[in-house]
Design a protein around this motif. Structure first.
Motif, mmCIF file in Angstrom:
data_model
loop_
_atom_site.group_PDB
_atom_site.id
_atom_site.type_symbol
_atom_site.label_atom_id
_atom_site.label_comp_id
_atom_site.label_asym_id
_atom_site.label_seq_id
_atom_site.Cartn_x
_atom_site.Cartn_y
_atom_site.Cartn_z
ATOM 1 N N MET A 1 0.850 -1.170 0.000
ATOM 2 C CA MET A 1 0.000 0.000 0.000
ATOM 3 C C MET A 1 0.901 1.240 0.000
ATOM 4 O O MET A 1 1.922 1.247 0.672
ATOM 5 N N ILE A 2 0.482 2.265 -0.740
ATOM 6 C CA ILE A 2 1.230 3.515 -0.758
ATOM 7 C C ILE A 2 0.315 4.665 -0.349
ATOM 8 O O ILE A 2 -0.873 4.655 -0.637
ATOM 9 N N ASP A 3 0.887 5.639 0.361
ATOM 10 C CA ASP A 3 0.143 6.827 0.781
ATOM 11 C C ASP A 3 0.115 7.836 -0.356
ATOM 12 O O ASP A 3 1.143 8.084 -0.996
ATOM 13 N N VAL A 4 -1.051 8.411 -0.603
ATOM 14 C CA VAL A 4 -1.220 9.455 -1.612
ATOM 15 C C VAL A 4 -2.165 10.524 -1.067
ATOM 16 O O VAL A 4 -2.837 10.317 -0.062
ATOM 17 N N THR A 5 -2.209 11.654 -1.770
ATOM 18 C CA THR A 5 -3.027 12.786 -1.331
ATOM 19 C C THR A 5 -3.910 13.265 -2.477
ATOM 20 O O THR A 5 -3.401 13.590 -3.555
ATOM 21 N N ARG A 6 -5.209 13.297 -2.237
ATOM 22 C CA ARG A 6 -6.140 13.841 -3.233
ATOM 23 C C ARG A 6 -5.847 15.329 -3.431
ATOM 24 O O ARG A 6 -5.205 15.954 -2.593
ATOM 25 N N LEU A 7 -6.347 15.895 -4.508
ATOM 26 C CA LEU A 7 -6.144 17.310 -4.782
ATOM 27 C C LEU A 7 -6.749 18.203 -3.706
ATOM 28 O O LEU A 7 -6.278 19.312 -3.467
ATOM 29 N N ASN A 8 -7.776 17.695 -2.998
ATOM 30 C CA ASN A 8 -8.410 18.480 -1.922
ATOM 31 C C ASN A 8 -7.682 18.331 -0.579
ATOM 32 O O ASN A 8 -8.127 18.851 0.427
ATOM 33 N N GLY A 9 -6.556 17.595 -0.569
ATOM 34 C CA GLY A 9 -5.750 17.428 0.644
ATOM 35 C C GLY A 9 -6.044 16.174 1.431
ATOM 36 O O GLY A 9 -5.335 15.862 2.389
ATOM 37 N N GLU A 10 -7.072 15.427 1.079
ATOM 38 C CA GLU A 10 -7.416 14.187 1.784
ATOM 39 C C GLU A 10 -6.366 13.114 1.497
ATOM 40 O O GLU A 10 -6.047 12.833 0.347
ATOM 41 N N GLU A 11 -5.840 12.526 2.555
ATOM 42 C CA GLU A 11 -4.847 11.465 2.403
ATOM 43 C C GLU A 11 -5.538 10.110 2.413
ATOM 44 O O GLU A 11 -6.507 9.905 3.142
ATOM 45 N N PHE A 12 -5.033 9.187 1.593
ATOM 46 C CA PHE A 12 -5.555 7.824 1.567
ATOM 47 C C PHE A 12 -4.470 6.899 1.048
ATOM 48 O O PHE A 12 -3.379 7.344 0.699
ATOM 49 N N VAL A 13 -4.743 5.611 1.048
ATOM 50 C CA VAL A 13 -3.757 4.641 0.572
ATOM 51 C C VAL A 13 -4.305 3.887 -0.638
ATOM 52 O O VAL A 13 -5.515 3.690 -0.767
ATOM 53 N N VAL A 14 -3.396 3.507 -1.510
ATOM 54 C CA VAL A 14 -3.735 2.760 -2.715
ATOM 55 C C VAL A 14 -2.889 1.495 -2.712
ATOM 56 O O VAL A 14 -1.702 1.535 -2.372
ATOM 57 N N ASN A 15 -3.476 0.386 -3.102
ATOM 58 C CA ASN A 15 -2.724 -0.850 -3.235
ATOM 59 C C ASN A 15 -1.923 -0.761 -4.533
ATOM 60 O O ASN A 15 -2.476 -0.786 -5.631
ATOM 61 N N ALA A 16 -0.604 -0.653 -4.403
ATOM 62 C CA ALA A 16 0.272 -0.473 -5.562
ATOM 63 C C ALA A 16 0.213 -1.651 -6.528
ATOM 64 O O ALA A 16 0.532 -1.497 -7.707
ATOM 65 N N LEU A 17 -0.214 -2.805 -6.053
ATOM 66 C CA LEU A 17 -0.310 -3.975 -6.933
ATOM 67 C C LEU A 17 -1.378 -3.799 -8.001
ATOM 68 O O LEU A 17 -1.327 -4.442 -9.044
ATOM 69 N N TYR A 18 -2.339 -2.926 -7.749
ATOM 70 C CA TYR A 18 -3.444 -2.725 -8.685
ATOM 71 C C TYR A 18 -3.281 -1.502 -9.586
ATOM 72 O O TYR A 18 -4.164 -1.201 -10.383
ATOM 73 N N ILE A 19 -2.142 -0.798 -9.452
ATOM 74 C CA ILE A 19 -1.920 0.361 -10.317
ATOM 75 C C ILE A 19 -1.581 -0.127 -11.716
ATOM 76 O O ILE A 19 -0.647 -0.895 -11.915
ATOM 77 N N GLU A 20 -2.387 0.299 -12.668
ATOM 78 C CA GLU A 20 -2.165 -0.063 -14.061
ATOM 79 C C GLU A 20 -1.396 1.024 -14.791
ATOM 80 O O GLU A 20 -0.548 0.752 -15.626
ATOM 81 N N LYS A 21 -1.718 2.297 -14.448
ATOM 82 C CA LYS A 21 -1.097 3.390 -15.178
ATOM 83 C C LYS A 21 -1.058 4.630 -14.315
ATOM 84 O O LYS A 21 -1.962 4.877 -13.518
ATOM 85 N N VAL A 22 0.038 5.414 -14.480
ATOM 86 C CA VAL A 22 0.192 6.701 -13.802
ATOM 87 C C VAL A 22 0.521 7.723 -14.882
ATOM 88 O O VAL A 22 1.431 7.517 -15.669
ATOM 89 N N GLN A 23 -0.261 8.813 -14.921
ATOM 90 C CA GLN A 23 -0.083 9.832 -15.955
ATOM 91 C C GLN A 23 -0.076 11.226 -15.336
ATOM 92 O O GLN A 23 -0.653 11.430 -14.274
ATOM 93 N N ALA A 24 0.547 12.166 -16.038
ATOM 94 C CA ALA A 24 0.479 13.575 -15.665
ATOM 95 C C ALA A 24 -0.365 14.276 -16.720
ATOM 96 O O ALA A 24 0.042 14.376 -17.873
ATOM 97 N N LEU A 25 -1.570 14.716 -16.339
ATOM 98 C CA LEU A 25 -2.544 15.219 -17.334
ATOM 99 C C LEU A 25 -3.069 16.637 -17.100
ATOM 100 O O LEU A 25 -4.205 16.871 -17.515
ATOM 101 N N PRO A 26 -2.605 17.647 -16.548
ATOM 102 C CA PRO A 26 -1.310 17.839 -15.911
ATOM 103 C C PRO A 26 -1.284 17.322 -14.476
ATOM 104 O O PRO A 26 -0.219 17.095 -13.931
ATOM 105 N N ASP A 27 -2.459 17.137 -13.829
ATOM 106 C CA ASP A 27 -2.461 16.537 -12.487
ATOM 107 C C ASP A 27 -2.111 15.063 -12.621
ATOM 108 O O ASP A 27 -2.421 14.422 -13.617
ATOM 109 N N THR A 28 -1.467 14.546 -11.600
ATOM 110 C CA THR A 28 -1.113 13.131 -11.623
ATOM 111 C C THR A 28 -2.376 12.297 -11.485
ATOM 112 O O THR A 28 -3.184 12.498 -10.581
ATOM 113 N N THR A 29 -2.532 11.355 -12.403
ATOM 114 C CA THR A 29 -3.700 10.484 -12.438
ATOM 115 C C THR A 29 -3.248 9.050 -12.268
ATOM 116 O O THR A 29 -2.377 8.582 -12.989
#
Length: 75
Positions: free
Chosen positions: A1-29
């Motif tokens: 699990m990795i810690d990340v922060t929503r654009l509104n400042g809310e922190e949460f965790v994502v299971n890195a095993l399920y990340i398919e793609k990371v993009q800069a659109l310009p915000d990181t998606t």
């Protein structure tokens, strides 16, 4: 699990095993394998770094090299 922060400042965790793609659109998606998308404050490089650290922690980095080495030793 990795810690990340929503654009509104809310922190949460994502299971890195399920990340398919990371993009800069310009915000990181972050797009998961189930199609769910998150917009986060962290850069793509930060997400990649945190994911690699997570993979190391759970023993997934260099797993193929370890398996190949074990096969060579047993031959």
């Amino acid at each position: 699990m990795i810690d990340v922060t929503r654009l509104n400042g809310e922190e949460f965790v994502v299971n890195a095993l399920y990340i398919e793609k990371v993009q800069a659109l310009p915000d990181t998606t972050i797009t998961l394998s189930n199609g769910k998308t998150y917009f986060v404050k962290e850069s793509t490089d930060e997400i990649i770094q945190r994911s690699v650290e997570f993979y190391k922690k759970v023993g997934l980095v260099d797993l193929q090299a370890k398996v190949v080495d074990e096969d060579v030793e047993t031959d």
